[in-house]
Enzyme design. Structure first.
Site, PDB file in Angstrom:
ATOM      1  CG  HIS A   1       2.073   3.899  -8.822  1.00  0.00           C
ATOM      2  ND1 HIS A   1       3.009   4.865  -9.135  1.00  0.00           N
ATOM      3  CD2 HIS A   1       2.298   3.592  -7.507  1.00  0.00           C
ATOM      4  CE1 HIS A   1       3.761   5.117  -8.084  1.00  0.00           C
ATOM      5  NE2 HIS A   1       3.352   4.354  -7.084  1.00  0.00           N
TER       6      HIS A   1
ATOM      7  CB  THR B   1      -2.506   4.733  -0.788  1.00  0.00           C
ATOM      8  OG1 THR B   1      -2.110   5.104  -2.110  1.00  0.00           O
ATOM      9  CG2 THR B   1      -3.918   4.190  -0.817  1.00  0.00           C
TER      10      THR B   1
ATOM     11  CG  LEU C   1      -2.111   0.975   1.157  1.00  0.00           C
ATOM     12  CD1 LEU C   1      -3.078   0.557   0.048  1.00  0.00           C
ATOM     13  CD2 LEU C   1      -2.856   1.034   2.488  1.00  0.00           C
ATOM     14  CG  ASP C   2       1.586   3.298  -3.720  1.00  0.00           C
ATOM     15  OD1 ASP C   2       2.349   2.328  -3.729  1.00  0.00           O
ATOM     16  OD2 ASP C   2       1.010   3.733  -4.731  1.00  0.00           O
ATOM     17  NE  ARG C   3       6.257   8.587   1.065  1.00  0.00           N
ATOM     18  CZ  ARG C   3       5.923   9.859   0.861  1.00  0.00           C
ATOM     19  NH1 ARG C   3       5.339  10.558   1.836  1.00  0.00           N
ATOM     20  NH2 ARG C   3       6.167  10.450  -0.283  1.00  0.00           N
TER      21      ARG C   3
END
Length: 391
Positions: free
Chosen positions: A287, A166, A162-164
């Site tokens: 992404h 997000t 999970l992206d930073r």
């Protein structure tokens, strides 16, 4: 800065102090050995070239001086700046008074559910899941231990990305067996996911055009539920910054594209004329949602990497980028450097992992973020939350 593979819990809390100021969580400077192993793309390149081009926390002359002084070593040995890297070699950078980027302080991280196998939490934006780059102690797993959610010695295994930037659900496993099982479900796209995103423009107009049979961007089709589905391929075009692009057609042989598909559903408009949408990714490419929304012409409103704008939103403010000091052992401790015009970067984007439904029947849901409020329509209805289990 080099990514560490050394045991992290041994230094957590004992050598690090947090400071809360103006809604941000800072880490006081600390000493650390940053460790990495030579990657394939580094083979045949010099140590100085790799340090200067891959690890941007310090300038080239800092790395040159550190290599010459033996503060950057290869397999435990001092080497020359022109040392050619080989497969399997271990690089260690002994850095002092390391400084981390601050992160948003939203209070204790919310635990959604805790079982014998899993710890499910709602991650705030600005936090990476695990230590990396300029975030080590300002990371999700580290803060869970600092806040006493788990004991300092407990090992938590990541099961997905999970992206930073997000926010939303993160599933952490308490054992290797559980991590392998959940990780395999994610890899096989067997976990059904629902995200919320806030995008530029009226997303409902795209649905209307698709229903009317009007022209829409390539790779988009209307599905029976009234949603639109995006299919195509995604490729990384810049690994250093993690930039991806979309391609609607099957790429040629040898091209490093991966197939990706997502369904999108319009929720409603916000007071600012933007739209909230529900996102149902069928694959789990890096992404993917950000790239698909940009391709459709409705980028995430504050995602400056994919068509949005750099925005100082009250719910997700800009935060200052911390520059590393070029300090070495034995030098006097200096104060925090002052920049006349600090570089600001996003603390998050309008993208939130709301619901995960597992193949074994378990389903987890987090609270919708404040930016997902729309005029007269809830961001997630009970029907939508249940529907995800049957996708």
């Amino acid at each position: 800065m080099l990514r560490s593979s050394a045991p992290f819990d041994k230094v957590l809390l004992r050598h690090v102090t947090y400071r809360l100021e103006d809604g941000l969580r800072h880490v006081e400077p600390y000493d650390f050995d940053f460790t990495t192993f030579v990657k394939q793309r580094w083979l045949g390149r010099s140590l100085l070239e790799v340090c200067a081009s891959e690890f941007l926390a310090f300038p080239r002359d800092y790395y040159e001086a550190s290599i010459e002084a033996g503060r950057v070593t290869v397999d435990g040995q001092r080497v020359l700046t022109g040392h050619i890297l080989r497969d399997g070699q271990r690089i260690v950078h002994r850095a002092v008074r390391c400084r981390e980027n601050p992160v948003l302080d939203r209070g204790p991280i919310r635990v959604v559910i805790e079982t014998k196998e899993l710890l499910v939490v709602s991650k705030p934006s600005s936090l990476p899941i695990h230590p990396c780059g300029s975030y080590r102690f300002n990371s999700l797993i580290s803060l869970l231990k600092q806040q006493g959610v788990v004991e300092a010695g407990v090992v938590l295994h990541t099961t997905h990305r999970l992206d930073r930037l997000t926010s939303g659900l993160v599933l952490l496993a308490r054992s290797k067996d559980s991590a392998r099982q959940v990780g395999a479900w994610f890899a096989a796209n067997q976990i059904r996911k629902m995200y919320l995103a806030r995008v530029r423009g009226s997303f409902g107009s795209l649905i209307d055009r698709a229903k009317a049979g009007a022209e829409v961007p390539a790779g988009i089709e209307l599905v029976a539920s009234g949603r639109v589905r995006v299919t195509g391929f995604i490729k990384c075009v810049d690994r250093k910054v993690g930039k991806y692009v979309y391609c609607a057609e099957q790429p040629g042989e040898g091209e490093d594209f991966k197939d990706a598909a997502t369904e999108f559903e319009y929720v409603g408009e916000t007071s600012g004329g933007e739209s909230v949408v529900r996102c149902f990714p069928e694959t789990g490419r890096t992404h993917q949602l950000r790239v698909h929304l940009q391709h459709m012409g409705f980028p995430i409103a504050n995602d400056c990497c994919y068509g949005g704008e750099l925005r100082d939103d009250p719910t997700l403010p800009l935060i200052p980028h911390v520059w590393q000091e070029a300090c070495h052992e034995g030098e006097p401790t200096s104060g925090t450097p002052t920049l006349e015009a600090p570089v600001m970067h996003p603390s998050g984007i309008f993208l939130h992992a709301l619901t995960y439904s597992l193949p074994d029947g378990r389903s987890f849901t987090s609270e919708a973020p404040p930016w997902a409020e729309v005029l007269g329509t809830p961001a997630v209805t009970e029907a939508a939350a249940v529907e995800i289990q049957d996708l």
